[in-house]
Design a protein around this motif. Structure first.
Motif, mmCIF file in Angstrom:
data_model
loop_
_atom_site.group_PDB
_atom_site.id
_atom_site.type_symbol
_atom_site.label_atom_id
_atom_site.label_comp_id
_atom_site.label_asym_id
_atom_site.label_seq_id
_atom_site.Cartn_x
_atom_site.Cartn_y
_atom_site.Cartn_z
ATOM 1 N N THR A 236 34.882 89.165 34.032
ATOM 2 C CA THR A 236 34.073 87.980 33.694
ATOM 3 C C THR A 236 34.392 87.480 32.281
ATOM 4 O O THR A 236 34.147 86.316 31.967
ATOM 5 C CB THR A 236 32.565 88.302 33.797
ATOM 6 N N GLN B 26 34.196 93.868 39.597
ATOM 7 C CA GLN B 26 35.369 93.532 38.777
ATOM 8 C C GLN B 26 36.501 94.516 39.090
ATOM 9 O O GLN B 26 36.264 95.720 39.236
ATOM 10 C CB GLN B 26 35.047 93.638 37.291
ATOM 11 N N GLY C 147 36.212 97.537 28.644
ATOM 12 C CA GLY C 147 35.189 98.067 27.763
ATOM 13 C C GLY C 147 35.593 97.899 26.313
ATOM 14 O O GLY C 147 36.626 97.285 26.011
ATOM 15 N N ARG D 78 39.147 100.084 26.459
ATOM 16 C CA ARG D 78 38.964 100.999 27.593
ATOM 17 C C ARG D 78 38.719 100.247 28.897
ATOM 18 O O ARG D 78 38.354 99.083 28.909
ATOM 19 C CB ARG D 78 37.793 101.933 27.317
ATOM 20 N N LEU E 6 28.528 90.796 33.888
ATOM 21 C CA LEU E 6 28.027 89.487 33.469
ATOM 22 C C LEU E 6 28.571 89.129 32.093
ATOM 23 O O LEU E 6 28.637 89.996 31.208
ATOM 24 C CB LEU E 6 26.492 89.592 33.409
ATOM 25 N N LEU F 190 29.981 94.206 25.292
ATOM 26 C CA LEU F 190 31.210 93.820 24.609
ATOM 27 C C LEU F 190 31.017 92.399 24.108
ATOM 28 O O LEU F 190 30.736 91.509 24.910
ATOM 29 C CB LEU F 190 32.342 93.858 25.648
ATOM 30 N N GLY G 115 29.455 90.195 26.867
ATOM 31 C CA GLY G 115 29.744 90.810 28.164
ATOM 32 C C GLY G 115 28.830 91.999 28.376
ATOM 33 O O GLY G 115 28.680 92.844 27.489
ATOM 34 N N ILE G 116 28.213 92.041 29.534
ATOM 35 C CA ILE G 116 27.249 93.111 29.827
ATOM 36 C C ILE G 116 27.641 93.803 31.124
ATOM 37 O O ILE G 116 27.816 93.154 32.161
ATOM 38 C CB ILE G 116 25.827 92.530 29.963
ATOM 39 N N GLY G 117 27.791 95.097 31.044
ATOM 40 C CA GLY G 117 28.038 95.891 32.247
ATOM 41 C C GLY G 117 26.906 96.889 32.387
ATOM 42 O O GLY G 117 26.680 97.709 31.481
HETATM 43 C C1 BTN Z 1 31.605 99.239 26.647
HETATM 44 O O1 BTN Z 1 32.725 99.696 26.439
HETATM 45 O O2 BTN Z 1 30.612 99.960 26.590
HETATM 46 C C2 BTN Z 1 31.429 97.783 26.958
HETATM 47 C C3 BTN Z 1 31.508 97.496 28.432
HETATM 48 C C4 BTN Z 1 31.353 96.021 28.767
HETATM 49 C C5 BTN Z 1 31.598 95.751 30.223
HETATM 50 C C6 BTN Z 1 31.288 94.323 30.615
HETATM 51 S S1 BTN Z 1 31.137 94.117 32.353
HETATM 52 C C7 BTN Z 1 31.095 92.396 32.155
HETATM 53 C C8 BTN Z 1 32.134 92.063 31.111
HETATM 54 N N1 BTN Z 1 33.445 91.957 31.730
HETATM 55 C C9 BTN Z 1 34.275 92.904 31.300
HETATM 56 O O3 BTN Z 1 35.459 93.035 31.654
HETATM 57 N N2 BTN Z 1 33.669 93.687 30.392
HETATM 58 C C10 BTN Z 1 32.294 93.278 30.172
#
Ligand code: BTN
Length: 261
Positions: A35, A58, A63, A67, A78, A131, A147-149
């Motif tokens: 996203t 996805q 991340g 990552r 989202l 993110l 970005g929220i997972g």
């Molecule tokens: C982390 O490393 O903790 C952050 C993770 C963030 C993941 C979200 S999912 C929606 C958005 N799309 C992505 O590819 N990453 C963020």
């Protein structure tokens, strides 16, 4: 909610949401690489502030620190497009993690905490990652994307790569959690905190109070560099102040932090 309202779609998220702009436009894709990429493309095309990009799953979720982020169906993937003032940019990470804590509590009744800088935990295990990516040109924020997972209806045991460190809302409540209900709540909570920020409020104090990290012995790692010390405090921009065993105080801006006590 009936089945129709409970399945992910643009309408099920944005209808009667009650926000001014966050989530008023939702771009939903059953399956996407990430996203983040769609959000950035939309932002470059001038999408309205608050536009939300949501994926049912996805295939290339990203991340922090390069990552991979696992994003199977049943989780929230989202991204939200914002055009904040430059001065508000450092607060977005705090704002987003705090909004997640509020939304999780409102929907599930579970108490969540934040591991610096912005991992959201339930019972010491990660339930949500955030993110924030932005484009700043000539001192002006061209766009920022949050970005929220969130692991919602995930069985962490099915994913050996994260099973020891991750959990999900459904594991916390012991039953399925409405994805639509959770997304709507977090959009509402993000807007409330964002409007408050724009009106001169601050998320710093509450974010700091929600951190599990402070006062603990931690290891902060960034690439091949690691620092051990006591997480003494956080500054207004979200930086972590680490007291090392030689008495020196260092500021960590971006790192992975693990508790070592
Ligand atoms: C982390 O490393 O903790 C952050 C993770 C963030 C993941 C979200 S999912 C929606 C958005 N799309 C992505 O590819 N990453 C963020």
């Amino acid at each position: 909610m009936g089945t129709e309202e409970n399945s992910l779609s643009s309408a099920s998220i944005s209808n009667d949401l009650g926000t001014r702009f966050i989530g008023q436009r939702v771009i939903y894709h059953p399956r996407l690489a990430s996203t983040m990429e769609v959000a950035k493309r939309e932002a470059r095309l001038g999408a309205a502030e608050g536009t939300a990009i949501i994926a049912g799953e996805q295939t290339g979720g990203r991340g922090r620190m390069g990552r991979v982020w696992l994003s199977p169906q049943g989780n929230i993937s989202l991204s939200i497009i914002l055009y904040p003032d430059l001065a508000h940019l450092p607060s977005l990470i705090m704002l987003a993690s705090l909004a997640m804590v509020h939304a999780i509590e409102a929907v599930s009744g579970l108490k969540a905490q934040i591991s610096w800088p912005n991992d959201v935990l339930i019972g010491g295990k990660k339930v949500c990652g955030i993110l924030v990516e932005s484009n700043v040109q000539g001192g002006v924020v061209a766009y920022a994307v949050i970005g929220i997972g969130m692991n919602v209806n995930l069985r962490a045991a099915d994913f050996p790569e994260i099973s020891s460190t991750a959990t999900s809302l459904s594991e916390g409540v012991g039953g399925e959690v409405s994805l639509v209900g959770m997304i709507r709540q977090l959009l509402v909570d993000i807007e409330r905190l964002y409007l408050d920020l724009q009106a001169g409020g601050s998320v710093y104090q509450e974010w700091r109070d929600s951190l599990v990290t402070l006062g603990r012995k931690v290891m902060a790692s960034s690439g091949s560099i690691s620092y051990e010390g006591i997480a003494e405090s956080v500054d207004k921009d979200g930086g972590l102040l680490l007291r090392r065993s030689d008495g020196s105080l260092i500021k960590v801006i971006a790192a992975d932090v693990t508790l070592h006590d």
